[in-house]
Design a protein around this motif. Structure first.
Motif, PDB file in Angstrom:
ATOM      1  N   TYR A  30       9.163  -4.148   2.700  1.00  0.00           N
ATOM      2  CA  TYR A  30       7.959  -4.919   2.970  1.00  0.00           C
ATOM      3  C   TYR A  30       6.756  -4.185   2.398  1.00  0.00           C
ATOM      4  N   ILE A  31       5.784  -4.962   1.913  1.00  0.00           N
ATOM      5  CA  ILE A  31       4.572  -4.334   1.401  1.00  0.00           C
ATOM      6  C   ILE A  31       3.406  -4.729   2.294  1.00  0.00           C
ATOM      7  N   THR A  32       2.435  -3.880   2.331  1.00  0.00           N
ATOM      8  CA  THR A  32       1.265  -4.124   3.174  1.00  0.00           C
ATOM      9  C   THR A  32       0.317  -5.105   2.489  1.00  0.00           C
ATOM     10  N   SER A  33      -0.625  -5.599   3.253  1.00  0.00           N
ATOM     11  CA  SER A  33      -1.642  -6.500   2.696  1.00  0.00           C
ATOM     12  C   SER A  33      -2.435  -5.800   1.602  1.00  0.00           C
ATOM     13  N   VAL A  34      -2.725  -4.537   1.798  1.00  0.00           N
ATOM     14  CA  VAL A  34      -3.477  -3.776   0.798  1.00  0.00           C
ATOM     15  C   VAL A  34      -2.681  -3.691  -0.501  1.00  0.00           C
ATOM     16  N   GLU A  35      -1.376  -3.433  -0.414  1.00  0.00           N
ATOM     17  CA  GLU A  35      -0.540  -3.390  -1.616  1.00  0.00           C
ATOM     18  C   GLU A  35      -0.506  -4.749  -2.297  1.00  0.00           C
ATOM     19  N   ARG A  36      -0.398  -5.797  -1.509  1.00  0.00           N
ATOM     20  CA  ARG A  36      -0.361  -7.159  -2.054  1.00  0.00           C
ATOM     21  C   ARG A  36      -1.665  -7.480  -2.790  1.00  0.00           C
ATOM     22  N   ILE A  37      -2.791  -7.130  -2.175  1.00  0.00           N
ATOM     23  CA  ILE A  37      -4.094  -7.371  -2.802  1.00  0.00           C
ATOM     24  C   ILE A  37      -4.214  -6.548  -4.084  1.00  0.00           C
ATOM     25  N   GLY A  38      -3.791  -5.295  -4.022  1.00  0.00           N
ATOM     26  CA  GLY A  38      -3.841  -4.435  -5.206  1.00  0.00           C
ATOM     27  C   GLY A  38      -3.007  -4.981  -6.350  1.00  0.00           C
ATOM     28  N   ARG A  39      -1.830  -5.490  -6.028  1.00  0.00           N
ATOM     29  CA  ARG A  39      -0.980  -6.082  -7.071  1.00  0.00           C
ATOM     30  C   ARG A  39      -1.645  -7.315  -7.658  1.00  0.00           C
ATOM     31  N   ARG A  40      -2.235  -8.134  -6.813  1.00  0.00           N
ATOM     32  CA  ARG A  40      -2.894  -9.361  -7.274  1.00  0.00           C
ATOM     33  C   ARG A  40      -4.063  -9.024  -8.188  1.00  0.00           C
ATOM     34  N   ILE A  41      -4.863  -8.059  -7.790  1.00  0.00           N
ATOM     35  CA  ILE A  41      -6.008  -7.648  -8.610  1.00  0.00           C
ATOM     36  C   ILE A  41      -5.514  -7.110  -9.949  1.00  0.00           C
TER      37      ILE A  41
END
Length: 102
Positions: A30-41
């Motif tokens: 599982y990835i955190t919200s911060v990781e998800r946002i970082g990947r999206r950016i």
């Protein structure tokens, strides 16, 4: 007729522990919200860089070598601006018409 040989009980238990450990290592992480946002950016930045590079190539092909100022302008533009310029490229007679804001 087949003869079966069984592992000693302690080795069989160890085998099952090893199998379970391997299964756990392959489970989805599982990835955190911060990781998800970082990947999206990162994905969006990469997409924008690719669009700018494509526009540089197309403009160079159509109008000749681009100045450093024009290249910098393309690299600093946001996605919406790059799209507007790409659309104008199809009908523009000059490089200035591509960038004309009027």
């Amino acid at each position: 007729m087949f003869t079966y040989t069984y592992l000693p009980e302690n080795l069989e238990r160890q085998l099952w522990r090893d199998i379970q450990a391997l299964k756990g290592a392959q489970a989805m992480r599982y990835i955190t919200s911060v990781e998800r946002i970082g990947r999206r950016i990162g994905w969006e930045e990469g997409k924008q860089e690719g669009e700018a590079a494509l526009l540089v190539m197309l403009l160079s092909q159509r109008f000749g070598p681009l100045s450093e100022d024009t290249r910098a302008r393309l690299e600093q533009a946001d996605a919406a601006q790059l799209e507007r310029w790409a659309r104008r490229l199809l009908d523009a007679a000059t490089l200035a018409e591509v960038f004309d804001e009027h």
